[in-house]
Design a protein around this motif. Structure first.
Motif, PDB file in Angstrom:
ATOM      1  N   ILE A 525      11.965  -3.855  10.755  1.00  0.00           N
ATOM      2  CA  ILE A 525      11.084  -4.258   9.654  1.00  0.00           C
ATOM      3  C   ILE A 525      10.476  -3.011   9.025  1.00  0.00           C
ATOM      4  CG2 ILE A 525       8.964  -5.493   9.065  1.00  0.00           C
ATOM      5  CD1 ILE A 525      11.258  -7.328   9.652  1.00  0.00           C
ATOM      6  N   GLU A 526      10.701  -2.818   7.748  1.00  0.00           N
ATOM      7  CA  GLU A 526      10.138  -1.677   7.030  1.00  0.00           C
ATOM      8  C   GLU A 526       8.804  -2.085   6.407  1.00  0.00           C
ATOM      9  OE1 GLU A 526      12.905  -0.333   4.168  1.00  0.00           O
ATOM     10  OE2 GLU A 526      14.462   0.167   5.630  1.00  0.00           O
ATOM     11  N   THR A 527       7.822  -1.203   6.504  1.00  0.00           N
ATOM     12  CA  THR A 527       6.491  -1.483   5.943  1.00  0.00           C
ATOM     13  C   THR A 527       6.208  -0.530   4.801  1.00  0.00           C
ATOM     14  OG1 THR A 527       5.485  -0.028   7.585  1.00  0.00           O
ATOM     15  CG2 THR A 527       5.566  -2.384   8.107  1.00  0.00           C
ATOM     16  N   HIS A 528       5.513  -1.046   3.800  1.00  0.00           N
ATOM     17  CA  HIS A 528       5.097  -0.258   2.636  1.00  0.00           C
ATOM     18  C   HIS A 528       3.618  -0.552   2.398  1.00  0.00           C
ATOM     19  CE1 HIS A 528       9.312   0.654   1.793  1.00  0.00           C
ATOM     20  NE2 HIS A 528       9.568  -0.627   2.020  1.00  0.00           N
ATOM     21  N   PHE A 529       2.759   0.236   3.002  1.00  0.00           N
ATOM     22  CA  PHE A 529       1.330  -0.002   2.898  1.00  0.00           C
ATOM     23  C   PHE A 529       0.814   0.429   1.527  1.00  0.00           C
ATOM     24  CE2 PHE A 529       1.835  -0.018   7.490  1.00  0.00           C
ATOM     25  CZ  PHE A 529       1.004  -1.070   7.849  1.00  0.00           C
ATOM     26  N   GLU A 530      -0.122  -0.349   0.997  1.00  0.00           N
ATOM     27  CA  GLU A 530      -0.724  -0.076  -0.302  1.00  0.00           C
ATOM     28  C   GLU A 530      -2.093  -0.747  -0.365  1.00  0.00           C
ATOM     29  OE1 GLU A 530       1.790  -1.804  -3.237  1.00  0.00           O
ATOM     30  OE2 GLU A 530       2.004  -3.680  -2.166  1.00  0.00           O
ATOM     31  N   ARG A 531      -2.887  -0.361  -1.369  1.00  0.00           N
ATOM     32  CA  ARG A 531      -4.198  -0.979  -1.569  1.00  0.00           C
ATOM     33  C   ARG A 531      -4.003  -2.262  -2.378  1.00  0.00           C
ATOM     34  NH1 ARG A 531      -7.688   1.927  -4.710  1.00  0.00           N
ATOM     35  NH2 ARG A 531      -9.485   0.941  -3.776  1.00  0.00           N
ATOM     36  N   TYR A 532      -4.232  -3.416  -1.717  1.00  0.00           N
ATOM     37  CA  TYR A 532      -3.926  -4.716  -2.304  1.00  0.00           C
ATOM     38  C   TYR A 532      -5.235  -5.462  -2.551  1.00  0.00           C
ATOM     39  CZ  TYR A 532      -1.316  -9.078  -2.993  1.00  0.00           C
ATOM     40  OH  TYR A 532      -0.786 -10.223  -3.517  1.00  0.00           O
TER      41      TYR A 532
END
Length: 851
Positions: A525-532
């Motif tokens: 599982i690839e994660t792409h963290f961002e300010r949501y």
């Protein structure tokens, strides 16, 4: 006779223009001619004398002579006298002019040699005297300037006898210049000589002005800088020499007592102190203490302690802060430094910590009759590090000796055990061989399992592609039939179409969940963290499940509490998938009542648990509450397992795969959070998702871009969004005839002009020969030339560099999406297509291309 009288009277009055004009004969005729000749000569004489006098005496044209022809007697003498006067004046003035011109040109060797008398003679003597004075002045000034300014012979003075007025002033000024220059240069020379000999105490004190003043100040500043530099170098040499000396002295010390005595004996003398004490840290008790270990000229007093805790007195405070303390102007009676001849109070006291690796090992206190200089304080501070190192080395050496003694006492026991170990080693060698054989077998099985996992992943990916391709046409056609506006189908037939579309949706959900579970199990599982933004989470839930709530007749509430932050740092896709699974379950198991999503801080949530994550201020809680059937307490654990829904009755009644909660729990762990459950049968359920506000892996990432909901689709299917496709020319490249038929029908229903192509080569030919293509829908998995290569060829054509190309494929992984975008695709849509999403993507890129 009257005419003669008239002419003679005119001559007597100075009018020489008259002539006798009367007719006469005889002697009267002769008299007439004589008088007329006399008048003519007088007129010529007067004219010439007047001209010479004007030229020589008035106009300055020297050398002129009067020319009077036929004159004689007195008139001849007058003419000669006038010419002699003009000649003498010419010679004298020209002689004076030559001498003056020579003087003006700097030639002072010329003299007047005229024969003159009277004032002219006096003038000649004056000019000759002036020339002699100027020549003497020039010679003296030149000699002095050469000696002082060029040859460097200082002290010279110009002597000009007989000079007066301006010449005397000039002589005095030149002599004063030479004297000042002599004084200033000699002063600079004396100071420079002193500096050369190492005397940096001298400065230039002579009075100067202008540039000489600047030179004087520059030299004095240079001397001051040299003095400071020399003093600094001496201090640094003193510092380095003494540090090296102490380093050598402390080497080889075997005990802390001898080390402290040595330091006290040497240090106080080096820095000029008269009193000192050395305190070592004792850490054996409950609290560390500073104990007096060694002193210098110390007198024991009852009022003073020999032990200090951290923070007690200046000694303890210095150890607590690990910073030196300097006391100046100590009061009388504070400390008494005595000798056989007397005693007195010190002026300065310093307390320094002895450190090793930021740990206090001791404190040194010194007192002196003088104030410690900065270089002495710097020396003490640097020496403390060396002393700390020496203390640590001695302690290490002492511990090493103790260990050696223990080791020596243990050698006998070790020898006995060595023999026992040798026997056991032989047994272990036999077992190691058995383990090695077993390890080789396990490694072989691990490789087989790895291959099986690869085969499984490949099988699932291929099966996903093969199922999605026919499923795409089935779902599009069934949805078009269900949304048929021509009323050609009966209500029952439309219900059948809706049932087919619903079954296809369920099958697609099952495929997606199986693929997600496979990724979780494989750790891919690839994660792409961002300010949501949390407001975007609320909008996502509203637009996704508000239609579901309206269709089921269930109340749906979303509450974003005031105390919640504006943003959360997370992977947007995984968070939305978790909420989608939880809300889908809530609506599935709630036939009447209410479903609610609450976003809040855990402290304000009445159901928060007691774990550290759920109590943390840096945590957010997403709680999905429903009034559905609830879950029995003994089933709370197993519902998170794969393919489990509590019991078979629920499975038969509500359907589903039982994978949603399993995937949600694993996604929550990947995001650094956890999933909790509160439920009772018949009273509904509450699922709590706890996530950190800012994971450690995310710092300074940009705010997520939130897509707005696409429009509805085809009059409930495309609606307003489909209007953007009216009369737009679309190239559809698809090798599956069923999908080609279904997609063509869908786009034509939306008003688009579709140009179909059954493979990539045909699509490229159509693009070259068919004008007005505005957008390309490109299948990826095609024979001969696939969609990647076809897109690259399109991008290689300059006229189609900006043409929107949307990948339409059943390859659903993020890697496949990256490959499509890398090949040049503008966007990416997965089969089976969700019509609303496809139309929204096409509309966005058509508008961008037009704008």
């Amino acid at each position: 006779v009257r005419n003669i009288a008239l002419v003679t009277t005119a001559v007597a009055n100075g009018d020489l223009s008259k002539q006798i004009t009367v007719e006469a004969k005889g002697e009267i005729m002769e008299l007439k001619d004589t008088i007329n000749a006399m008048v003519e000569q007088l007129r010529i004489f007067a004219s010439e004398v007047t001209r010479v006098a004007r030229e020589v005496g008035t106009e300055g044209q020297l050398g002129g002579q009067a020319q009077v022809p036929g004159v004689s007697g007195t008139w001849q003498e007058l003419t000669d006298n006038v010419n002699q006067m003009a000649g003498n004046l010419t010679d004298q003035v020209r002689g004076i002019s030559k001498v003056v011109t020579a003087v003006a040109n700097g030639d002072l060797s010329k003299k007047l040699g005229l024969l003159a008398k009277g004032e002219i003679a006096t003038l000649a003597d004056t000019i000759n005297n002036m020339t002699d004075t100027l020549r003497t002045f020039a010679e003296q000034v030149t000699t002095m300037a050469r000696e002082v300014g060029i040859e460097g012979k200082l002290g010279g003075q110009a002597k000009v006898p007989g000079a007066a007025g301006t010449w005397r002033d000039l002589t005095d000024n030149v002599n004063q210049l030479a004297a000042n220059l002599t004084t200033q240069v000699r002063a600079i020379s004396e100071v420079a000589t002193a500096v050369t000999e190492g005397d940096l105490t001298r400065t230039i004190t002579v009075e100067t002005r202008g540039e000489m003043l600047s030179l004087k100040d520059t030299i004095n500043q240079m001397i001051a800088n040299l003095r400071d530099t020399t003093r600094t170098n001496k201090e640094q040499d003193w510092l380095k020499t003494n540090l090296a000396k102490f380093f050598g002295l402390m080497q080889g010390q075997r005990s802390l007592e001898s080390l402290t005595r040595l330091v006290m004996s040497e240090l106080t003398a080096v820095v000029g102190a008269q009193h000192g004490a050395f305190y070592l840290v004792d850490s054996e008790g409950a609290r560390p203490l500073l104990k007096l270990t060694s002193t210098y000229a110390y007198t024991n007093r009852k009022s003073l302690n020999n032990r200090f805790e951290l923070g007690e007195s200046l000694v303890g405070q210095c150890a607590l802060e690990r910073k030196p303390i300097v006391v100046t102007d100590a009061p009388d009676g504070y400390i008494q430094i005595g000798s056989g001849l007397g005693k007195g109070a010190p002026r300065s006291i310093v307390v320094f910590p002895v450190l090793f690796e930021e740990q206090v090992r001791g404190v040194i206190e010194l007192a002196s009759f003088h104030e410690f200089t900065p270089i002495q304080l710097n020396f003490i501070e640097q020496l403390m590090l060396n002393i700390g190192l020496a203390i640590n080395l001695i302690g290490t050496s002492m511990r090493t000796e103790e260990l050696l003694q223990q080791l020596q006492g243990s050698n006998v026991e070790l020898e006995q055990r060595r023999r026992e170990l040798e026997e056991k080693a032989q047994l272990l060698e036999l077992r190691n061989r058995e383990i090695a054989d077993a390890s080789a077998s396990l490694e072989s099985k691990a490789q087989e399992l790895s291959k099986v996992s690869q085969y499984k992943s490949q099988f699932l990916a291929n099966m996903s592609h093969e199922i999605r391709t026919p499923l795409n046409s089935m779902m599009i056609l069934s949805q078009m039939l269900a949304a048929d506006e021509s009323k050609n189908l009966s209500e029952q037939q439309q219900e059948w179409a809706e049932t087919i579309h619903s079954a296809g949706r369920d099958l697609l959900a099952l495929i997606n969940q199986i693929l997600d579970l496979s990724k979780v199990e494989a750790g891919r599982i690839e994660t792409h963290f961002e300010r949501y933004p949390l407001a975007a989470v609320r909008d996502f839930a509203e637009r996704t499940f508000r239609p579901v709530a309206m269709q089921q007749g269930v109340a749906f509430e979303i509450e974003l509490e005031d105390g919640a932050p504006e943003h959360i740092g997370t992977d947007r896709q995984l968070l939305e998938q978790i909420l989608k699974n939880l809300l889908s379950n809530a609506f599935k198991f709630t036939e009447a009542g209410k479903v609610k999503l609450t976003i809040s801080r855990p402290a304000r949530n009445p159901l928060f648990a007691s774990t550290a994550l759920r109590q943390s201020e840096g945590t957010i809680c997403f709680m999905v509450t429903d009034t559905g059937i609830g879950i029995a307490p003994d089933k709370h654990a197993i519902i998170f397992e794969a393919f489990q829904q509590g019991d078979s009755t629920i499975t038969r009644r509500y359907g589903g795969t039982g994978l949603g909660l399993t995937i949600s729990r694993e996604y929550a762990r990947i995001l650094g959070g956890e999933l909790a459950l509160e439920s009772q049968p018949g009273k509904g359920s509450s699922f709590m998702l706890y996530l950190p506000l800012q994971p450690a892996t995310m710092q300074g990432l940009p705010e997520a871009a939130v897509e707005q909901a696409a429009g509805s689709v085809l009059t409930e299917v495309v609606g307003d969004a489909g209007k953007a496709l009216q009369q737009r020319k679309i190239l559809l490249v698809e090798d599956d005839p069923r999908n080609l038929y279904a997609m063509t029908g869908l786009l034509e229903r939306a008003g688009a002009v579709v140009v179909p192509a059954s493979n990539a080569l045909e699509g490229l030919e159509v693009l070259k020969n068919e004008p007005g293509i505005e957008l390309v829908l490109m299948d990826i998995m095609m024979p001969e030339v696939d969609g990647y290569e076809a897109t690259r060829r399109i991008r290689a054509m300059p006229e189609f560099a900006d043409l929107p190309v949307i990948a339409l494929t059943a390859k659903a992984s993020s890697i496949d999406q990256s490959l499509c975008l890398a090949a040049g695709c503008t966007d990416y849509v997965v089969k089976p297509v969700e019509i609303r999403h496809l139309v929204s993507v096409m509309r966005r890129h058509l508008q961008a291309a037009a704008g």
